[in-house]
Design a protein around this motif. Structure first.
Motif, PDB file in Angstrom:
ATOM      1  N   GLN A  18      17.818 -77.802-119.537  1.00 18.96           N
ATOM      2  CA  GLN A  18      17.384 -78.997-120.254  1.00 18.96           C
ATOM      3  C   GLN A  18      18.378 -80.135-120.067  1.00 18.96           C
ATOM      4  O   GLN A  18      17.981 -81.285-119.911  1.00 18.96           O
ATOM      5  N   ASN A  22      17.497 -83.735-118.801  1.00 18.56           N
ATOM      6  CA  ASN A  22      17.839 -84.907-119.612  1.00 18.56           C
ATOM      7  C   ASN A  22      18.672 -85.893-118.815  1.00 18.56           C
ATOM      8  O   ASN A  22      18.467 -87.110-118.878  1.00 18.56           O
ATOM      9  N   THR A  35      15.784 -89.742-125.081  1.00 14.28           N
ATOM     10  CA  THR A  35      15.783 -89.023-126.353  1.00 14.28           C
ATOM     11  C   THR A  35      14.375 -88.940-126.923  1.00 14.28           C
ATOM     12  O   THR A  35      13.947 -87.890-127.409  1.00 14.28           O
ATOM     13  N   THR A  36      13.638 -90.031-126.855  1.00 11.92           N
ATOM     14  CA  THR A  36      12.263 -90.057-127.359  1.00 11.92           C
ATOM     15  C   THR A  36      11.383 -89.076-126.595  1.00 11.92           C
ATOM     16  O   THR A  36      10.615 -88.315-127.196  1.00 11.92           O
ATOM     17  N   LEU A  39      12.644 -85.283-127.435  1.00 10.10           N
ATOM     18  CA  LEU A  39      12.314 -84.834-128.787  1.00 10.10           C
ATOM     19  C   LEU A  39      10.820 -84.936-129.073  1.00 10.10           C
ATOM     20  O   LEU A  39      10.259 -84.088-129.777  1.00 10.10           O
ATOM     21  N   GLY A  42       9.192 -82.095-127.237  1.00 13.49           N
ATOM     22  CA  GLY A  42       9.606 -80.883-127.945  1.00 13.49           C
ATOM     23  C   GLY A  42       8.813 -80.687-129.226  1.00 13.49           C
ATOM     24  O   GLY A  42       8.410 -79.569-129.559  1.00 13.49           O
ATOM     25  N   PHE A  43       8.582 -81.784-129.953  1.00 14.87           N
ATOM     26  CA  PHE A  43       7.796 -81.710-131.182  1.00 14.87           C
ATOM     27  C   PHE A  43       6.368 -81.261-130.885  1.00 14.87           C
ATOM     28  O   PHE A  43       5.845 -80.341-131.519  1.00 14.87           O
ATOM     29  N   GLY A  72      16.423 -82.146-138.021  1.00 12.65           N
ATOM     30  CA  GLY A  72      15.928 -82.585-136.714  1.00 12.65           C
ATOM     31  C   GLY A  72      16.553 -83.889-136.251  1.00 12.65           C
ATOM     32  O   GLY A  72      16.627 -84.167-135.050  1.00 12.65           O
ATOM     33  N   GLY A  75      19.216 -83.771-133.651  1.00 13.96           N
ATOM     34  CA  GLY A  75      18.799 -83.720-132.248  1.00 13.96           C
ATOM     35  C   GLY A  75      18.928 -85.054-131.543  1.00 13.96           C
ATOM     36  O   GLY A  75      19.191 -85.111-130.339  1.00 13.96           O
ATOM     37  N   ILE A  76      18.763 -86.146-132.276  1.00 13.32           N
ATOM     38  CA  ILE A  76      18.932 -87.475-131.683  1.00 13.32           C
ATOM     39  C   ILE A  76      20.358 -87.631-131.165  1.00 13.32           C
ATOM     40  O   ILE A  76      20.578 -88.059-130.031  1.00 13.32           O
ATOM     41  N   VAL A  79      20.943 -85.105-127.998  1.00 12.19           N
ATOM     42  CA  VAL A  79      20.386 -85.543-126.713  1.00 12.19           C
ATOM     43  C   VAL A  79      21.102 -86.785-126.206  1.00 12.19           C
ATOM     44  O   VAL A  79      21.483 -86.867-125.034  1.00 12.19           O
TER      45      VAL A  79
END
Length: 162
Positions: A18, A22, A35-36, A39, A42-43, A72, A75-76, A79
């Motif tokens: 990952q 990334n 990041t958007t 995540l 992923g969501f 969560g 996570g921002i 990443v």
């Protein structure tokens, strides 16, 4: 125990994979876009798989502390920092530092029982283990420095005269 080890190895390989994705996405898009995407996808994937495997139980969250709902958001930071760290240091060096940091903080969380984790007594062996890993990263970085391909000044003049 073996199953736990296999899951940990698989998780490590997936995290490394990952991080490469990334990093490559970050080369073509900004860190916020990366990041958007990471995540957001992923969501969608975890929500879909969770609903398929757990059904309505996916939404049963009894006795969960309110502040866990916001985990969560971490996570921002993860990443964004991974993308920037790899861009500035390269993948191997950045990931090595991140893993060492993760291990060090896990040791602190275990030792002090932070965030509701059961306390685990701190041992000298744990400290030595972390220090050996950090020393390995330093050795890796020092030995990994590219050697100069330039000829020493004194040799240039000798070869030029011939």
């Amino acid at each position: 125990m073996i199953l736990g080890i296999l899951f940990a190895i698989l998780a490590g390989s997936l995290v490394s994979l990952q991080n490469i994705f990334n990093s490559k996405t970050g080369e073509h898009a900004g860190s916020w876009t990366t990041t958007t995407l990471v995540l957001g996808l992923g969501f969608v994937a975890s929500f879909t798989l969770g609903f398929l495997f757990e059904g309505k139980q996916l939404f049963e969250l009894q006795n969960m502390k309110t502040w866990y709902w916001f985990s969560g958001l971490i996570g921002i930071g993860v990443v964004t920092c991974v993308v920037k760290g790899i861009k500035l240091l390269g993948p191997t060096y950045a990931i090595s530092i991140m893993l060492s940091s993760q291990l060090g903080f896990a040791l602190l969380f275990d030792t002090f029982g932070w965030l509701g984790i059961e306390k685990v007594p701190f041992t000298t062996q744990q400290l030595i283990g972390v220090l050996v890993i950090v020393a390995g990263i330093l050795i890796f970085k020092i030995s990994g420095e590219p050697k100069s391909t330039k000829m020493p000044t004194g040799l240039k003049s000798v070869h030029a005269e011939k």
